[in-house]
Design a protein around this motif. Structure first.
Motif, PDB file in Angstrom:
ATOM      1  N   LEU A 154       0.844  -1.195   0.000  1.00  0.00           N
ATOM      2  CA  LEU A 154       0.000   0.000   0.000  1.00  0.00           C
ATOM      3  C   LEU A 154       0.880   1.246   0.000  1.00  0.00           C
ATOM      4  CD1 LEU A 154      -2.777   1.462   0.337  1.00  0.00           C
ATOM      5  CD2 LEU A 154      -2.455   1.212   2.817  1.00  0.00           C
ATOM      6  N   THR A 155       0.600   2.152  -0.918  1.00  0.00           N
ATOM      7  CA  THR A 155       1.272   3.447  -0.921  1.00  0.00           C
ATOM      8  C   THR A 155       0.287   4.486  -1.435  1.00  0.00           C
ATOM      9  OG1 THR A 155       3.293   4.638  -1.527  1.00  0.00           O
ATOM     10  CG2 THR A 155       2.249   3.337  -3.261  1.00  0.00           C
ATOM     11  N   GLY A 156       0.725   5.731  -1.464  1.00  0.00           N
ATOM     12  CA  GLY A 156      -0.152   6.815  -1.900  1.00  0.00           C
ATOM     13  C   GLY A 156       0.147   8.083  -1.133  1.00  0.00           C
ATOM     14  N   LEU A 157      -0.900   8.822  -0.840  1.00  0.00           N
ATOM     15  CA  LEU A 157      -0.774  10.097  -0.135  1.00  0.00           C
ATOM     16  C   LEU A 157      -1.559  10.034   1.166  1.00  0.00           C
ATOM     17  CD1 LEU A 157      -1.405  12.479  -3.188  1.00  0.00           C
ATOM     18  CD2 LEU A 157       0.788  11.587  -2.364  1.00  0.00           C
ATOM     19  N   GLY A 158      -0.861  10.181   2.288  1.00  0.00           N
ATOM     20  CA  GLY A 158      -1.544  10.053   3.578  1.00  0.00           C
ATOM     21  C   GLY A 158      -1.022  11.007   4.626  1.00  0.00           C
ATOM     22  N   LEU A 159      -1.823  11.180   5.669  1.00  0.00           N
ATOM     23  CA  LEU A 159      -1.399  11.991   6.810  1.00  0.00           C
ATOM     24  C   LEU A 159      -0.540  11.130   7.734  1.00  0.00           C
ATOM     25  CD1 LEU A 159      -4.775  13.768   7.665  1.00  0.00           C
ATOM     26  CD2 LEU A 159      -2.702  14.890   6.832  1.00  0.00           C
ATOM     27  N   PRO A 160       0.639  11.621   8.130  1.00  0.00           N
ATOM     28  CA  PRO A 160       1.505  10.837   9.014  1.00  0.00           C
ATOM     29  C   PRO A 160       0.803  10.373  10.283  1.00  0.00           C
ATOM     30  CG  PRO A 160       2.688  12.725   8.149  1.00  0.00           C
ATOM     31  CD  PRO A 160       1.267  12.896   7.734  1.00  0.00           C
ATOM     32  N   SER A 161      -0.032  11.225  10.866  1.00  0.00           N
ATOM     33  CA  SER A 161      -0.719  10.865  12.101  1.00  0.00           C
ATOM     34  C   SER A 161      -1.653   9.680  11.917  1.00  0.00           C
ATOM     35  CB  SER A 161      -1.514  12.069  12.628  1.00  0.00           C
ATOM     36  OG  SER A 161      -2.445  12.531  11.668  1.00  0.00           O
ATOM     37  N   GLU A 162      -2.260   9.565  10.737  1.00  0.00           N
ATOM     38  CA  GLU A 162      -3.188   8.465  10.467  1.00  0.00           C
ATOM     39  C   GLU A 162      -2.500   7.219   9.939  1.00  0.00           C
ATOM     40  OE1 GLU A 162      -7.298  10.831   9.422  1.00  0.00           O
ATOM     41  OE2 GLU A 162      -6.044  10.181   7.756  1.00  0.00           O
ATOM     42  N   MET A 163      -1.321   7.388   9.333  1.00  0.00           N
ATOM     43  CA  MET A 163      -0.649   6.272   8.675  1.00  0.00           C
ATOM     44  C   MET A 163       0.521   5.697   9.454  1.00  0.00           C
ATOM     45  SD  MET A 163      -2.269   5.495   5.959  1.00  0.00           S
ATOM     46  CE  MET A 163      -1.029   4.449   5.174  1.00  0.00           C
ATOM     47  N   ALA A 164       0.879   6.296  10.570  1.00  0.00           N
ATOM     48  CA  ALA A 164       2.066   5.874  11.311  1.00  0.00           C
ATOM     49  C   ALA A 164       2.024   4.387  11.656  1.00  0.00           C
ATOM     50  CB  ALA A 164       2.223   6.710  12.574  1.00  0.00           C
ATOM     51  N   SER A 165       0.896   3.908  12.180  1.00  0.00           N
ATOM     52  CA  SER A 165       0.821   2.503  12.601  1.00  0.00           C
ATOM     53  C   SER A 165       0.959   1.553  11.416  1.00  0.00           C
ATOM     54  CB  SER A 165      -0.499   2.247  13.339  1.00  0.00           C
ATOM     55  OG  SER A 165      -1.612   2.456  12.479  1.00  0.00           O
ATOM     56  N   TYR A 166       0.429   1.952  10.263  1.00  0.00           N
ATOM     57  CA  TYR A 166       0.499   1.093   9.076  1.00  0.00           C
ATOM     58  C   TYR A 166       1.906   1.089   8.477  1.00  0.00           C
ATOM     59  CZ  TYR A 166      -4.543   1.651   9.544  1.00  0.00           C
ATOM     60  OH  TYR A 166      -5.827   1.690  10.033  1.00  0.00           O
ATOM     61  N   ILE A 167       2.601   2.203   8.596  1.00  0.00           N
ATOM     62  CA  ILE A 167       3.992   2.250   8.119  1.00  0.00           C
ATOM     63  C   ILE A 167       4.892   1.472   9.071  1.00  0.00           C
ATOM     64  CG2 ILE A 167       5.968   3.792   7.811  1.00  0.00           C
ATOM     65  CD1 ILE A 167       4.063   5.818   6.578  1.00  0.00           C
ATOM     66  N   GLU A 168       4.671   1.641  10.360  1.00  0.00           N
ATOM     67  CA  GLU A 168       5.490   0.944  11.349  1.00  0.00           C
ATOM     68  C   GLU A 168       5.284  -0.571  11.288  1.00  0.00           C
ATOM     69  OE1 GLU A 168       4.083   3.022  14.743  1.00  0.00           O
ATOM     70  OE2 GLU A 168       5.530   4.666  14.554  1.00  0.00           O
ATOM     71  N   SER A 169       4.070  -1.003  10.916  1.00  0.00           N
ATOM     72  CA  SER A 169       3.781  -2.437  10.829  1.00  0.00           C
ATOM     73  C   SER A 169       4.192  -3.038   9.488  1.00  0.00           C
ATOM     74  CB  SER A 169       2.284  -2.686  11.042  1.00  0.00           C
ATOM     75  OG  SER A 169       1.523  -2.176   9.950  1.00  0.00           O
ATOM     76  N   GLY A 170       4.495  -2.175   8.498  1.00  0.00           N
ATOM     77  CA  GLY A 170       4.886  -2.650   7.180  1.00  0.00           C
ATOM     78  C   GLY A 170       3.735  -2.820   6.211  1.00  0.00           C
ATOM     79  N   VAL A 171       2.497  -2.555   6.647  1.00  0.00           N
ATOM     80  CA  VAL A 171       1.360  -2.624   5.725  1.00  0.00           C
ATOM     81  C   VAL A 171       1.570  -1.644   4.575  1.00  0.00           C
ATOM     82  CG1 VAL A 171      -1.106  -2.086   5.486  1.00  0.00           C
ATOM     83  CG2 VAL A 171      -0.308  -3.485   7.398  1.00  0.00           C
ATOM     84  N   SER A 172       2.065  -0.459   4.910  1.00  0.00           N
ATOM     85  CA  SER A 172       2.476   0.509   3.892  1.00  0.00           C
ATOM     86  C   SER A 172       3.968   0.756   4.064  1.00  0.00           C
ATOM     87  CB  SER A 172       1.710   1.836   4.047  1.00  0.00           C
ATOM     88  OG  SER A 172       2.200   2.807   3.139  1.00  0.00           O
ATOM     89  N   PRO A 173       4.803   0.214   3.183  1.00  0.00           N
ATOM     90  CA  PRO A 173       6.252   0.396   3.333  1.00  0.00           C
ATOM     91  C   PRO A 173       6.647   1.870   3.395  1.00  0.00           C
ATOM     92  CG  PRO A 173       5.789  -1.325   1.738  1.00  0.00           C
ATOM     93  CD  PRO A 173       4.478  -0.666   2.050  1.00  0.00           C
ATOM     94  N   TRP A 174       6.036   2.677   2.562  1.00  0.00           N
ATOM     95  CA  TRP A 174       6.201   4.131   2.625  1.00  0.00           C
ATOM     96  C   TRP A 174       5.109   4.811   1.821  1.00  0.00           C
ATOM     97  CZ3 TRP A 174       9.753   1.153  -0.219  1.00  0.00           C
ATOM     98  CH2 TRP A 174       9.844   1.405  -1.596  1.00  0.00           C
ATOM     99  N   MET A 175       4.931   6.091   2.061  1.00  0.00           N
ATOM    100  CA  MET A 175       3.925   6.859   1.335  1.00  0.00           C
ATOM    101  C   MET A 175       4.413   8.306   1.252  1.00  0.00           C
ATOM    102  SD  MET A 175       1.818   8.737   3.730  1.00  0.00           S
ATOM    103  CE  MET A 175       2.075   9.079   5.466  1.00  0.00           C
ATOM    104  N   TYR A 176       3.614   9.153   0.653  1.00  0.00           N
ATOM    105  CA  TYR A 176       4.035  10.525   0.384  1.00  0.00           C
ATOM    106  C   TYR A 176       2.957  11.531   0.809  1.00  0.00           C
ATOM    107  CZ  TYR A 176       7.375   8.111  -2.623  1.00  0.00           C
ATOM    108  OH  TYR A 176       8.353   7.260  -3.097  1.00  0.00           O
ATOM    109  N   LEU A 177       3.364  12.738   0.955  1.00  0.00           N
ATOM    110  CA  LEU A 177       2.442  13.868   1.122  1.00  0.00           C
ATOM    111  C   LEU A 177       3.271  15.144   1.194  1.00  0.00           C
ATOM    112  CD1 LEU A 177      -0.645  14.273   1.295  1.00  0.00           C
ATOM    113  CD2 LEU A 177      -0.401  14.523   3.760  1.00  0.00           C
ATOM    114  N   TRP A 178       2.599  16.229   1.322  1.00  0.00           N
ATOM    115  CA  TRP A 178       3.178  17.532   1.611  1.00  0.00           C
ATOM    116  C   TRP A 178       2.521  17.969   2.901  1.00  0.00           C
ATOM    117  CZ3 TRP A 178       1.154  15.747  -2.837  1.00  0.00           C
ATOM    118  CH2 TRP A 178      -0.242  15.800  -2.923  1.00  0.00           C
ATOM    119  N   ASN A 179       2.848  19.130   3.374  1.00  0.00           N
ATOM    120  CA  ASN A 179       2.228  19.604   4.603  1.00  0.00           C
ATOM    121  C   ASN A 179       0.944  20.351   4.249  1.00  0.00           C
ATOM    122  OD1 ASN A 179       1.512  20.874   6.996  1.00  0.00           O
ATOM    123  ND2 ASN A 179       3.626  21.167   7.638  1.00  0.00           N
TER     124      ASN A 179
END
Length: 353
Positions: free
Chosen positions: A261-286
Motif C-alpha cells: 500500500l502506498t499513496g498520499l496520507g497523513l503521518p498521524s493516520e498512517m504511522a501505525s500502518y507504516i510501522e507495521s509494514g502494511v504501507s512500506p512508505w507513502m508521500y504527502l506535503w504539509n
C-alpha cells in the motif's frame, strides 16, 4: 402680507431640516466616508473565505488550519466552510451565501472542475477574488490556483514506489477520491503515462476505484478490489481518506506484506500502518502549508500586491517569496516536491499532522 411671509419662513425651515437630514443620513452621500455604512465591503477587516470539499476530512481540516493562520497574521477575518458531502451542489450553495456576505475572496478546493463555474463567475463579477487550491477548478472560474506539488512528480513517484514494492511485476489498483476530483484525475493520468514506459511492462493497472473521500465507502471499495482481483499485488491511494481506509482493511485481513500500500496520507493516520509494514512508505506535503500559502495568495490579490499573472511574485509569510507560473491556459502557485514518509522518519512527523 403677514400670512405670506409666515408661509415663506415655514417653507424655508422645512427645506433646511430636510437638507440637514439628507446630509447626515446613513443612506446619503456620506455613506462612503468614515461615518458611513458599517456593512460596506470596504469597512473593517477583509473577509477571506475557504471552502473545502466536505466536512470531517482530516486533510481538509489541516488546510483550513493553515489558511486561518495566514489570515490571522494579516489581520483579516477567516471564514471556513464545507458541505456535508463532497458535491458541487453543496459548494455552490456555500458560494452563493458568501457572495451575499460580500466576502473579499474565496479559496476553494473544488469538487468538480466545471460545475462550479457559474457560481464562481458570479462571485468574480461581484468583485470577489477567487482562487482554487489542492483540487483546481477550470481557468475561467478562478484568478489562479495554489498547487501543493508538481502533478507529474506526484503521479510518477507513486508508480516508481509501487514498482519497487512489488518487484516490477503484478496487478495494481488505484483507490481515488471522487471521479470529478481534478487533482486526483490529473495524478492518475500521470500514473498511467508512467506505466507506458518499458520498465513497467509487467505491471497491470486493473482498476481505478472511487471511495468519494468517505471512510466507509473507501473501506467497501478496498474490500471489493480484494475480492474481484485475488492476485492483486498493490494499492495506490492518492487520497488521505482512501489510504487510511485501505490500511485498516489490509491490517484487519492480515494482508500486510502480501499486498503493498502506498499513496498520499497523513503521518498521524498512517504511522501505525507504516510501522507495521502494511504501507512500506507513502508521500504527502504539509497540508497546513498548502492552506497557509493559499491564504497569502488571496491576500496578495485582495490588497493589489499582484494580479495572478505568470511572473508575479508575492510574500507568503513564513514560506517566503512565492511566484506565479503558467498552468496551461491559466496560472498557478506551486509549493514543491512531495515528501516521502517511511519507518525512518514517521516517528518525527506523526505528532505534527
Amino acid at each position: 402680507m403677514k400670512k405670506y411671509w409666515t408661509l415663506v419662513l415655514s417653507l424655508v425651515l422645512v427645506f433646511s431640516i430636510l437638507s440637514a437630514c439628507s446630509q447626515g443620513s446613513p443612506g446619503g452621500n456620506a455613506s462612503n466616508g468614515a461615518d458611513g455604512d458599517s456593512t460596506s465591503k470596504n469597512d473593517g477587516p477583509k473577509k477571506y473565505a475557504f471552502i473545502f470539499k466536505n466536512t470531517g476530512n482530516p486533510y481538509g481540516e489541516k488546510m483550513m488550519e493553515g489558511f486561518e493562520e495566514a489570515i490571522n497574521e494579516i489581520g483579516g477575518e477567516a471564514i471556513l466552510r464545507a458541505p456535508d458531502q463532497p458535491t458541487a451542489e453543496g459548494q455552490i450553495q456555500i458560494i452563493e451565501q458568501l457572495i451575499t456576505q460580500q466576502v473579499d475572496s474565496i479559496v476553494i478546493s473544488g469538487n468538480d472542475p466545471d460545475a462550479l463555474q457559474p457560481a464562481l463567475t458570479k462571485a468574480m463579477d461581484a468583485g470577489i477574488e477567487v482562487i482554487s487550491v489542492d483540487s483546481a477548478v477550470n481557468t475561467d472560474s478562478r484568478v489562479t490556483h495554489v498547487n501543493q506539488a508538481d502533478p507529474e512528480a506526484i503521479g510518477r513517484i507513486q508508480i516508481e514506489a509501487v514498482s519497487e514494492m512489488i518487484g516490477g511485476k503484478g496487478q495494481i489498483a488505484v483507490l481515488s477520491a471522487t471521479s470529478q476530483a481534478t487533482n486526483q484525475n490529473l495524478w492518475i493520468e500521470y500514473m498511467q503515462k508512467e506505466l507506458e514506459k518499458p520498465e513497467y511492462k509487467d505491471i497491470e493497472l486493473v482498476k481505478v476505484a472511487y471511495g468519494d473521500d468517505l471512510r466507509d465507502k473507501s473501506v467497501s471499495e478496498t474490500e471489493a478490489l480484494l475480492k474481484t482481483y485475488p492476485d492483486l499485488k498493490a494499492i495506490i491511494a492518492p487520497t488521505t481518506v482512501g489510504i487510511a481506509a485501505a490500511g485498516k482493511v489490509l491490517t484487519d485481513k492480515g494482508l500486510g506484506g502480501k499486498i503493498a500500500l502506498t499513496g498520499l496520507g497523513l503521518p498521524s493516520e498512517m504511522a501505525s500502518y507504516i510501522e507495521s509494514g502494511v504501507s512500506p512508505w507513502m508521500y504527502l506535503w504539509n497540508p497546513i502549508d498548502v492552506g497557509y500559502s493559499s491564504g497569502f495568495t488571496a491576500a496578495a490579490l485582495v490588497e493589489g500586491d499582484m494580479e495572478g499573472k505568470a511572473g508575479d511574485t508575492f510574500e507568503a509569510g513564513r514560506l517566503g517569496e512565492k511566484a506565479v507560473v503558467e498552468d496551461g491556459d491559466g496560472t498557478q502557485v506551486m509549493l514543491g516536491e512531495p515528501f516521502k514518509f517511511d519507518k525512518e522518519n514517521i516517528g518525527e512527523w506523526k505528532d505534527v499532522y
